[in-house]
Design a protein around this motif. Sequence first.
Motif, mmCIF file in Angstrom:
data_model
loop_
_atom_site.group_PDB
_atom_site.id
_atom_site.type_symbol
_atom_site.label_atom_id
_atom_site.label_comp_id
_atom_site.label_asym_id
_atom_site.label_seq_id
_atom_site.Cartn_x
_atom_site.Cartn_y
_atom_site.Cartn_z
ATOM 1 N N GLY A 160 10.111 7.929 1.224
ATOM 2 C CA GLY A 160 9.649 7.369 -0.038
ATOM 3 C C GLY A 160 9.020 6.004 0.143
ATOM 4 N N TRP A 161 9.631 5.169 0.974
ATOM 5 C CA TRP A 161 9.074 3.839 1.222
ATOM 6 C C TRP A 161 7.731 3.940 1.935
ATOM 7 C CZ3 TRP A 161 8.212 1.020 5.828
ATOM 8 C CH2 TRP A 161 7.927 -0.338 5.648
ATOM 9 N N ILE A 162 7.652 4.825 2.928
ATOM 10 C CA ILE A 162 6.403 4.989 3.679
ATOM 11 C C ILE A 162 5.299 5.536 2.771
ATOM 12 C CG2 ILE A 162 5.305 6.265 5.557
ATOM 13 C CD1 ILE A 162 8.000 6.155 7.029
ATOM 14 N N VAL A 163 5.628 6.573 1.970
ATOM 15 C CA VAL A 163 4.631 7.162 1.075
ATOM 16 C C VAL A 163 4.157 6.136 0.046
ATOM 17 C CG1 VAL A 163 4.267 8.908 -0.714
ATOM 18 C CG2 VAL A 163 5.438 9.518 1.398
ATOM 19 N N ALA A 164 5.104 5.320 -0.465
ATOM 20 C CA ALA A 164 4.731 4.292 -1.444
ATOM 21 C C ALA A 164 3.730 3.305 -0.838
ATOM 22 C CB ALA A 164 5.969 3.564 -1.943
ATOM 23 N N ARG A 165 3.955 2.907 0.409
ATOM 24 C CA ARG A 165 3.026 1.989 1.068
ATOM 25 C C ARG A 165 1.676 2.649 1.305
ATOM 26 N NH1 ARG A 165 4.425 -2.718 3.301
ATOM 27 N NH2 ARG A 165 2.754 -2.491 4.844
ATOM 28 N N LEU A 166 1.696 3.924 1.711
ATOM 29 C CA LEU A 166 0.438 4.619 1.956
ATOM 30 C C LEU A 166 -0.334 4.868 0.660
ATOM 31 C CD1 LEU A 166 1.550 7.242 4.639
ATOM 32 C CD2 LEU A 166 0.287 5.121 5.010
ATOM 33 N N MET A 167 0.398 5.084 -0.447
ATOM 34 C CA MET A 167 -0.248 5.389 -1.715
ATOM 35 C C MET A 167 -0.615 4.145 -2.506
ATOM 36 S SD MET A 167 -0.600 8.655 -2.055
ATOM 37 C CE MET A 167 -0.882 8.711 -3.815
ATOM 38 N N ARG A 168 -0.192 2.973 -2.046
ATOM 39 C CA ARG A 168 -0.430 1.754 -2.820
ATOM 40 C C ARG A 168 -1.917 1.511 -3.103
ATOM 41 N NH1 ARG A 168 2.829 -3.014 -0.456
ATOM 42 N NH2 ARG A 168 4.464 -1.503 -0.992
ATOM 43 N N PRO A 169 -2.816 1.668 -2.123
ATOM 44 C CA PRO A 169 -4.246 1.483 -2.456
ATOM 45 C C PRO A 169 -4.754 2.479 -3.493
ATOM 46 C CG PRO A 169 -3.901 1.368 -0.073
ATOM 47 C CD PRO A 169 -2.623 1.860 -0.664
ATOM 48 N N LEU A 170 -4.316 3.742 -3.377
ATOM 49 C CA LEU A 170 -4.759 4.738 -4.351
ATOM 50 C C LEU A 170 -4.170 4.449 -5.724
ATOM 51 C CD1 LEU A 170 -6.398 7.296 -4.732
ATOM 52 C CD2 LEU A 170 -4.375 8.632 -4.120
ATOM 53 N N ASP A 171 -2.897 4.003 -5.774
ATOM 54 C CA ASP A 171 -2.298 3.626 -7.054
ATOM 55 C C ASP A 171 -3.055 2.458 -7.680
ATOM 56 O OD1 ASP A 171 -0.386 5.575 -6.870
ATOM 57 O OD2 ASP A 171 1.156 4.276 -6.022
ATOM 58 N N ALA A 172 -3.478 1.518 -6.846
ATOM 59 C CA ALA A 172 -4.224 0.370 -7.370
ATOM 60 C C ALA A 172 -5.546 0.821 -7.989
ATOM 61 C CB ALA A 172 -4.471 -0.639 -6.258
ATOM 62 N N ILE A 173 -6.238 1.739 -7.319
ATOM 63 C CA ILE A 173 -7.501 2.250 -7.868
ATOM 64 C C ILE A 173 -7.245 3.021 -9.169
ATOM 65 C CG2 ILE A 173 -9.314 3.955 -7.484
ATOM 66 C CD1 ILE A 173 -9.519 3.056 -4.664
ATOM 67 N N ALA A 174 -6.205 3.875 -9.173
ATOM 68 C CA ALA A 174 -5.898 4.651 -10.386
ATOM 69 C C ALA A 174 -5.558 3.725 -11.548
ATOM 70 C CB ALA A 174 -4.744 5.615 -10.110
ATOM 71 N N GLY A 175 -4.764 2.682 -11.288
ATOM 72 C CA GLY A 175 -4.443 1.732 -12.347
ATOM 73 C C GLY A 175 -5.657 0.990 -12.852
#
Length: 438
Positions: A160-175
């Motif tokens: 979960g921690w690794i996926v959260a770090r990997l998804m952080r750029p995509l989450d930033a774009i989605a937000g």
Amino acid sequence: MPTEATPGGPRRSSLRNRILLAVVAAMALLSVAVIFQGLVVNEYVERIVWKTLLDGELDHLLERHREEPGYRWVDSDNIALYGGPGGAPVPPALTGYGPGLHDDILVGGRDTVLLVRDIDDRPVMLALDAEPLEARERELAAVIIAAALTTLLLATLAIGWIVARLMRPLDAIAGRIAAIQPDRTDRRVPVPPHASREVAVIADAFNQFIDRSDRFVDRERGFINQASHELRTPIAVIAGAATLAAREPGLPDAARGQLERIQRTAREVEQLVSLLLVLAKDPARLADASGPIGLDALLPEIVDQHRHLAEGKDLAIDVDALAPVTLVAPLPIVQAAVGNLLRNAIENSDRGRIRVRLEQPARVVIEDPGHGMSPEEISAIYARLAREGGGHDGGGIGLTLIARLCEHLDWRLDIASDHGQGTTTVLDFRPGDAPAPR
């Protein structure tokens, strides 16, 4: 699992949660497969050990009996002999077992491993009390399962921690995309630092789409703006000529009526041009064309301008006592919006009374006794907002354009109707200063 709602659509789970769920599910299946394989291997090895142990004991017994015919077997604490030299008779619970190794047999309520061998046409049995070993085996299985669950939990947290770090750029774009407002200019999406190549491709593609959309909107607004301005001159010429012609003495009544019709049509087209100009502009740039409007004084004027439409009908238009209400907006647009709604009420009513009233803080309510509309027809009016074009509703500017105008200026148009029971239309000008920057 946390989900997000999309406008007009179902609630959807995030990609991060889906990836985490898929990885954890794969690890859980792998853990179950490993545990199952371990139990199968353990059972197989256990049978080999039991068979080797009991075969050795029985072979040793038979060898000693051949060497010492008087040798007698003595049962130990965990191994008993039945039917062999010096052994006890076979108990009824063990009859029926053929040659070979049999485990998981309950003898006296205890787990027992039984080795059966035919010697001189009679069964010889060695019974091993496996209860202590089975108890330890169950304890070991519990420890293995607990260890697997603990490992799965720790792995879930780590993944979960690794996926959260990997998804952080995509989450930033989605937000960033979710927070974009159509009326704002800063709609480009920056590429987050350390973003992957796929994220950069998504951001670049979105920014290119925004650029193309802005250029298209600018072209459309420019065209509408230019076309509307070009139409103003011929409309003014037509209206002026009709006014001058109507002043000619001795003009026949039929011709005067046609000239008045030309004047009314010219006013309607002028209102349409003004509306198109408003739709072509950013609401934040309409402040220069806006001014204070006394709705309580304007409504009676609009009603008087449209009374001729009720001629030939058993229809009256009543204006309730109006409280003072001041609105800041472009005057031609307010006249066009209210006038069109009143025209629509008159054209869809044959007899009765149309009631016009003004409510605080800035709401115009028009009630007509007309034919009414079904829920499907009302829904179709709002549904046309989502499509380009729209169409005409049978007179004046049309409900579709008025609805688009309300959407553009942050006004609100509500229609309530029962088929055959009349229609109530509410035009809410709040927050009042619609053209002000938002």
